[in-house]
Design an enzyme around this catalytic site. Structure first.
Site, PDB file in Angstrom:
ATOM      1  N   HIS A 118      41.467  49.045  38.260  1.00  0.00           N
ATOM      2  CA  HIS A 118      42.680  49.247  39.362  1.00  0.00           C
ATOM      3  C   HIS A 118      43.424  50.432  38.857  1.00  0.00           C
ATOM      4  O   HIS A 118      43.565  50.736  37.917  1.00  0.00           O
ATOM      5  CB  HIS A 118      43.269  47.993  39.431  1.00  0.00           C
ATOM      6  N   ASP A 159      44.286  43.391  31.606  1.00  0.00           N
ATOM      7  CA  ASP A 159      44.704  43.387  33.027  1.00  0.00           C
ATOM      8  C   ASP A 159      44.214  42.062  33.421  1.00  0.00           C
ATOM      9  O   ASP A 159      43.156  41.901  34.032  1.00  0.00           O
ATOM     10  CB  ASP A 159      44.304  44.346  33.847  1.00  0.00           C
ATOM     11  N   GLN A 185      43.339  39.355  38.119  1.00  0.00           N
ATOM     12  CA  GLN A 185      42.421  38.662  38.851  1.00  0.00           C
ATOM     13  C   GLN A 185      41.928  37.792  38.280  1.00  0.00           C
ATOM     14  O   GLN A 185      41.430  36.563  38.981  1.00  0.00           O
ATOM     15  CB  GLN A 185      41.265  39.520  39.492  1.00  0.00           C
ATOM     16  N   LYS A 211      49.078  36.558  42.663  1.00  0.00           N
ATOM     17  CA  LYS A 211      47.564  36.247  42.747  1.00  0.00           C
ATOM     18  C   LYS A 211      47.315  34.994  42.347  1.00  0.00           C
ATOM     19  O   LYS A 211      45.954  34.823  42.447  1.00  0.00           O
ATOM     20  CB  LYS A 211      46.984  37.382  42.020  1.00  0.00           C
ATOM     21  N   CYS A 258      41.959  50.163  45.781  1.00  0.00           N
ATOM     22  CA  CYS A 258      42.620  50.833  44.506  1.00  0.00           C
ATOM     23  C   CYS A 258      41.635  50.904  43.247  1.00  0.00           C
ATOM     24  O   CYS A 258      41.908  50.671  42.024  1.00  0.00           O
ATOM     25  CB  CYS A 258      43.788  49.740  43.991  1.00  0.00           C
TER      26      CYS A 258
HETATM   27  N1  PMP Z   1      45.117  44.975  38.369  1.00  0.00           N
HETATM   28  C1  PMP Z   1      44.388  44.428  39.268  1.00  0.00           C
HETATM   29  C2  PMP Z   1      43.009  44.149  38.619  1.00  0.00           C
HETATM   30  C3  PMP Z   1      44.890  43.985  40.373  1.00  0.00           C
HETATM   31  O1  PMP Z   1      43.733  43.627  41.405  1.00  0.00           O
HETATM   32  C4  PMP Z   1      46.190  44.481  40.809  1.00  0.00           C
HETATM   33  C5  PMP Z   1      46.546  44.122  42.279  1.00  0.00           C
HETATM   34  N2  PMP Z   1      45.604  44.256  43.334  1.00  0.00           N
HETATM   35  C6  PMP Z   1      46.913  45.028  39.982  1.00  0.00           C
HETATM   36  C7  PMP Z   1      46.677  45.302  38.918  1.00  0.00           C
HETATM   37  C8  PMP Z   1      48.541  45.379  40.505  1.00  0.00           C
HETATM   38  O2  PMP Z   1      49.124  44.410  40.969  1.00  0.00           O
HETATM   39  P1  PMP Z   1      50.430  44.031  41.608  1.00  0.00           P
HETATM   40  O3  PMP Z   1      50.250  45.065  42.869  1.00  0.00           O
HETATM   41  O4  PMP Z   1      50.881  42.595  41.804  1.00  0.00           O
HETATM   42  O5  PMP Z   1      51.502  44.894  40.662  1.00  0.00           O
END
Ligand code: PMP
Length: 544
Positions: A120, A192, A195, A218, A360
């Protein structure tokens, strides 16, 4: 047996009159919240609102206890060794920024940081920034870390990778990281888990990682709070990202000393109501049978892939990107023929929420040569019925739009001047109007020369390029877009202003126009933004 219907009944959003027919399949973007999480926010403000770690009165003590209780619950939830390893942040993005920034002064020229292609942006951009200032180098491993071991060498300082991909749903195989950690114990490993957490239990103690991040929203928790786990010895020597109250041991006039515990990274007042809700969320999780939930979600993922595979067999112009093996419940579809924005728009009209775009993860989709995808992402409250509705609506789109629109011979070359918006008045249901707009979008010729930075209309869901010209006091416009719907919506506006004078253009009441066409209530906020951006461009031309 896990009961998804009972589980879903705890999420009041689905009971609300506006959402009763909603099929929510955008769980990778954010999950819905159970009643207990929502109640905890109200409870905090009605019973316990004070500032933590500050004043000496009862409410301040209650808030402090709540914060520390949540920290302990968080440690237990992810299997961390102690609550001193848990930092509350605003979410995974902030957590990753803290880690990357914390290593800024520990990296030097030539050092290498390994990321993977599926990351991401939140796990790419902070590292890029750190590399710019330290001259360290980013190296990218393949999807699912297939080649990661071959990339590791003496210069490797950090490996920061996702535990499960938000774009494809693939769960990362931790074995290669385990082997790397054994051979090179000094390499810092960041996972990270944004998910993963909602779908698989986490056990940091037995995992090969020094840092772990996630966002509460999430995994059925509130927005505004996330976790940063870090090994205690590492946290105590990382430079904080925020400076101010709470993270301080001692402040002198020209120098300050920071605490070594997790508060070191929690400068300022913490998001206490969100943390109260997160605590309730951990209580909620403690009542679930995780093994049964995982089993249910695996079955549901299998069903999703079975249905989607059948759809792809029937309509070869769409295809799956990714795989159902080791998947947290995400199916990602692409097409060389259809714009995914058009399909997302169609599904939205049938109250089916999915996500369209690049999620993203631009480097990933660029490496796969895919421009835009449509993502279906599951949670434990989804059922086979949700999947059936989504796939059947998707098929409805493909059926309705399988024939290319042919230009009536007598019209020859087509531009917006040939469109008559009054045709839309006669169409009394949304599906027909949608089809007409799609048809208009498809009829307008592709104009590659229009696709320049200066013609790009910012604010549209998909790329849209618009150019205008003034001739003898009248204005003429041309558009291009990958999405037939976006192009069609632009055409709805442009056919009103094409060949008109400035006074006429400025006098048109577009809000009324959209109301009359019955389009107003079908335009989501992001689409309204796109429509407004087109209108602004048109008015800018007319003002020239
Ligand atoms: N890493 C991953 C794999 C994500 O899916 C996301 C959110 N889509 C993020 C980081 C960032 O999370 P947040 O927008 O809640 O800070």
């Amino acid at each position: 047996m896990f009961d998804p219907i009972y589980f879903k009944s705890q999420f009041p959003l689905f009971d609300h009159s506006e959402n009763q027919s909603l099929v929510y399949l955008d769980n990778a973007a954010t999950t819905q919240k159970p009643q207990c999480v929502i109640d905890a926010i109200v409870d905090f403000y009605t019973k316990a609102n004070g500032n933590a770690n500050r004043s000496s009165h009862r409410l301040a003590r209650v808030a402090t206890n709540l914060l520390e209780k949540a920290r302990l619950q968080a440690a237990e939830f992810i299997g961390a060794e102690s609550k001193n390893t848990i930092v509350f942040t605003s979410g995974a993005t902030e957590s990753l920024n803290i880690i990357a920034n914390g290593f800024r002064d520990k990296l030097s020229s030539g050092d290498e940081i390994i990321l993977s292609l599926v990351e991401h942006h939140a796990n790419i951009v902070p590292w890029q920034e750190v590399c710019h200032s330290s001259n360290a180098k980013l190296v990218f491993a393949e999807i699912n870390l297939n080649n990661v071991k071959s990339l590791v060498n003496k210069k490797t300082k950090i490996i920061s990778v996702t535990a499960a991909s938000n774009a494809l749903g693939l769960v990362t195989d931790l074995n290669s990281l385990r082997e790397i950690k054994k051979q090179y114990p000094d390499i810092i490993i960041v996972l990270d888990g944004s998910q993963l957490v909602a779908h698989k239990p986490v056990d940091i103690k037995s995992w090969p990682c020094d840092f772990f991040v996630c966002s509460a929203h999430k995994f059925y928790g509130p927005t505004g709070v996330g976790l940063l786990y870090g090994r205690e010895s590492l946290l105590s020597c990382l430079l904080p990202l925020k400076f101010g109250g709470e993270m301080i041991d001692n402040v002198e006039l020209h120098k300050s000393y920071y605490v070594t515990g997790p508060e070191r990274f929690e400068g300022g007042t913490s998001p206490l109501s969100a943390i109260a809700a997160l605590s309730a969320c951990f209580d909620f999780w403690s009542k679930q049978d995780r093994a049964q939930m995982v089993q249910y979600e695996n079955l549901l993922t299998g069903y999703l892939y079975e249905k989607i595979n059948k759809l792809c067999d029937k309509y070869p112009e769409i295809y799956l990107v990714g795989d159902k093996k080791s998947n947290i419940g995400i199916a990602t579809l692409a097409s060389n023929q259809y714009s995914m924005a058009d399909i997302g728009f169609w599904l939205d009209e049938e109250n089916i929420a999915v996500r369209v775009g690049n999620h993203c993860a631009q480097p990933l989709f660029r490496s796969l040569n895919v421009r835009s995808v449509l993502r279906i992402s599951l949670a434990a409250y989804n059922t086979r019925e949700d999947i059936d509705k989504c796939v059947s609506s998707f098929e409805g789109f493909l059926r309705e739009n399988s024939q290319p629109y042919l230009l009536p011979k007598e019209k020859g070359y087509f531009d917006v001047s040939l469109l008559d918006y009054r045709e839309l008045y006669g169409l009394n249901n949304w599906q027909h109007r949608y089809k007409k707009i799609m048809q208009w979008g498809s009829l307008l010729p592709s104009r590659p020369r229009l696709r320049s930075e200066e013609n790009l209309v910012v604010g549209c869901e998909s790329f849209l390029w618009l150019s205008g010209e003034k001739k003898e006091g009248k204005y003429y416009f041309w558009v291009d877009s990958d999405s037939a719907v976006v192009k069609g919506l632009a055409a709805v506006i442009l056919c009103r202003v094409f060949g008109e004078k400035k006074e006429t253009i400025l006098a048109i009441d577009f809000q009324q126009y959209f109301l009359d066409l019955g389009l107003e209530k079908h335009l989501s906020q992001s689409r309204v933004n796109g429509v407004n951006a087109i209108l602004k461009s048109v008015f800018d031309y007319a003002e020239r």
